[in-house]
Scaffold this motif. Sequence first.
Motif, PDB file in Angstrom:
ATOM      1  N   GLN A  50      30.731  34.730  48.452  1.00 35.16           N
ATOM      2  CA  GLN A  50      30.707  34.655  46.991  1.00 35.16           C
ATOM      3  C   GLN A  50      30.228  35.967  46.384  1.00 35.16           C
ATOM      4  O   GLN A  50      30.763  36.410  45.364  1.00 35.16           O
ATOM      5  CB  GLN A  50      29.824  33.490  46.538  1.00 35.16           C
ATOM      6  CG  GLN A  50      30.425  32.141  46.862  1.00 35.16           C
ATOM      7  CD  GLN A  50      29.464  30.999  46.620  1.00 35.16           C
ATOM      8  OE1 GLN A  50      28.289  31.203  46.333  1.00 35.16           O
ATOM      9  NE2 GLN A  50      29.961  29.776  46.746  1.00 35.16           N
ATOM     10  N   TRP A  51      29.246  36.608  47.010  1.00 36.11           N
ATOM     11  CA  TRP A  51      28.745  37.886  46.515  1.00 36.11           C
ATOM     12  C   TRP A  51      29.838  38.946  46.570  1.00 36.11           C
ATOM     13  O   TRP A  51      30.039  39.685  45.602  1.00 36.11           O
ATOM     14  CB  TRP A  51      27.531  38.317  47.344  1.00 36.11           C
ATOM     15  CG  TRP A  51      26.945  39.612  46.879  1.00 36.11           C
ATOM     16  CD1 TRP A  51      26.040  39.786  45.874  1.00 36.11           C
ATOM     17  CD2 TRP A  51      27.244  40.919  47.380  1.00 36.11           C
ATOM     18  NE1 TRP A  51      25.747  41.119  45.736  1.00 36.11           N
ATOM     19  CE2 TRP A  51      26.476  41.842  46.652  1.00 36.11           C
ATOM     20  CE3 TRP A  51      28.076  41.388  48.391  1.00 36.11           C
ATOM     21  CZ2 TRP A  51      26.523  43.205  46.893  1.00 36.11           C
ATOM     22  CZ3 TRP A  51      28.124  42.749  48.638  1.00 36.11           C
ATOM     23  CH2 TRP A  51      27.359  43.639  47.881  1.00 36.11           C
ATOM     24  N   VAL A  52      30.555  39.008  47.688  1.00 34.10           N
ATOM     25  CA  VAL A  52      31.636  39.993  47.835  1.00 34.10           C
ATOM     26  C   VAL A  52      32.720  39.732  46.790  1.00 34.10           C
ATOM     27  O   VAL A  52      33.229  40.667  46.166  1.00 34.10           O
ATOM     28  CB  VAL A  52      32.224  39.964  49.259  1.00 34.10           C
ATOM     29  CG1 VAL A  52      33.529  40.759  49.345  1.00 34.10           C
ATOM     30  CG2 VAL A  52      31.212  40.501  50.265  1.00 34.10           C
ATOM     31  N   MET A  53      33.062  38.479  46.578  1.00 32.36           N
ATOM     32  CA  MET A  53      34.088  38.155  45.587  1.00 32.36           C
ATOM     33  C   MET A  53      33.648  38.582  44.197  1.00 32.36           C
ATOM     34  O   MET A  53      34.444  39.137  43.434  1.00 32.36           O
ATOM     35  CB  MET A  53      34.407  36.657  45.630  1.00 32.36           C
ATOM     36  CG  MET A  53      35.148  36.247  46.880  1.00 32.36           C
ATOM     37  SD  MET A  53      35.387  34.465  47.034  1.00 32.36           S
ATOM     38  CE  MET A  53      36.347  34.102  45.589  1.00 32.36           C
ATOM     39  N   ARG A  54      32.383  38.345  43.857  1.00 34.93           N
ATOM     40  CA  ARG A  54      31.890  38.773  42.544  1.00 34.93           C
ATOM     41  C   ARG A  54      31.923  40.291  42.422  1.00 34.93           C
ATOM     42  O   ARG A  54      32.263  40.825  41.363  1.00 34.93           O
ATOM     43  CB  ARG A  54      30.466  38.253  42.306  1.00 34.93           C
ATOM     44  CG  ARG A  54      30.400  36.776  41.962  1.00 34.93           C
ATOM     45  CD  ARG A  54      29.039  36.374  41.431  1.00 34.93           C
ATOM     46  NE  ARG A  54      27.935  36.719  42.302  1.00 34.93           N
ATOM     47  CZ  ARG A  54      27.438  35.927  43.252  1.00 34.93           C
ATOM     48  NH1 ARG A  54      27.961  34.735  43.449  1.00 34.93           N
ATOM     49  NH2 ARG A  54      26.426  36.322  43.992  1.00 34.93           N
ATOM     50  N   GLN A  55      31.585  40.993  43.490  1.00 33.68           N
ATOM     51  CA  GLN A  55      31.603  42.453  43.459  1.00 33.68           C
ATOM     52  C   GLN A  55      33.027  42.970  43.241  1.00 33.68           C
ATOM     53  O   GLN A  55      33.251  43.897  42.476  1.00 33.68           O
ATOM     54  CB  GLN A  55      31.048  43.034  44.762  1.00 33.68           C
ATOM     55  CG  GLN A  55      29.589  42.717  45.015  1.00 33.68           C
ATOM     56  CD  GLN A  55      28.682  43.199  43.903  1.00 33.68           C
ATOM     57  OE1 GLN A  55      28.743  44.353  43.515  1.00 33.68           O
ATOM     58  NE2 GLN A  55      27.847  42.314  43.391  1.00 33.68           N
ATOM     59  N   GLN A  56      33.988  42.368  43.925  1.00 34.80           N
ATOM     60  CA  GLN A  56      35.372  42.804  43.807  1.00 34.80           C
ATOM     61  C   GLN A  56      35.964  42.478  42.450  1.00 34.80           C
ATOM     62  O   GLN A  56      36.799  43.212  41.938  1.00 34.80           O
ATOM     63  CB  GLN A  56      36.224  42.186  44.913  1.00 34.80           C
ATOM     64  CG  GLN A  56      35.910  42.763  46.277  1.00 34.80           C
ATOM     65  CD  GLN A  56      36.765  42.170  47.376  1.00 34.80           C
ATOM     66  OE1 GLN A  56      37.436  41.160  47.186  1.00 34.80           O
ATOM     67  NE2 GLN A  56      36.730  42.795  48.535  1.00 34.80           N
ATOM     68  N   LEU A  57      35.515  41.380  41.858  1.00 35.62           N
ATOM     69  CA  LEU A  57      36.040  40.976  40.554  1.00 35.62           C
ATOM     70  C   LEU A  57      35.282  41.627  39.406  1.00 35.62           C
ATOM     71  O   LEU A  57      35.660  41.490  38.251  1.00 35.62           O
ATOM     72  CB  LEU A  57      35.992  39.449  40.416  1.00 35.62           C
ATOM     73  CG  LEU A  57      36.869  38.669  41.386  1.00 35.62           C
ATOM     74  CD1 LEU A  57      36.619  37.172  41.245  1.00 35.62           C
ATOM     75  CD2 LEU A  57      38.342  38.985  41.160  1.00 35.62           C
ATOM     76  N   GLY A  58      34.193  42.302  39.730  1.00 31.37           N
ATOM     77  CA  GLY A  58      33.403  42.960  38.700  1.00 31.37           C
ATOM     78  C   GLY A  58      32.634  41.996  37.835  1.00 31.37           C
ATOM     79  O   GLY A  58      32.243  42.330  36.721  1.00 31.37           O
ATOM     80  N   ALA A  59      32.390  40.786  38.355  1.00 29.83           N
ATOM     81  CA  ALA A  59      31.650  39.787  37.588  1.00 29.83           C
ATOM     82  C   ALA A  59      30.168  40.135  37.587  1.00 29.83           C
ATOM     83  O   ALA A  59      29.653  40.678  38.553  1.00 29.83           O
ATOM     84  CB  ALA A  59      31.865  38.402  38.194  1.00 29.83           C
TER      85      ALA A  59
END
Length: 75
Positions: A50-59
């Motif tokens: 989830q952290w990686v996904m947020r980083q990639q999405l710029g959230a």
Amino acid sequence: MSEPLALSLGQQFELERMSRAIEATADLQTLQGIAKQLLQAWHSQKAATQWVMRQQLGAPPQISTTLAQQWGQEA
């Protein structure tokens, strides 16, 4: 299209090692310990994903519900 998720060779060996450890264990307390380790690893992996996904999405980073409650905020 992206390729399907596959375990690395090292991950496959680790999976087999843990599977054999579970099958070879007759002691309930040892099995409970293994289960708790696996549960912790699974949740840690979910959090990391989830952290990686947020980083990639710029959230923006999210404050956990527990932390927010401790500080009197809503998550």
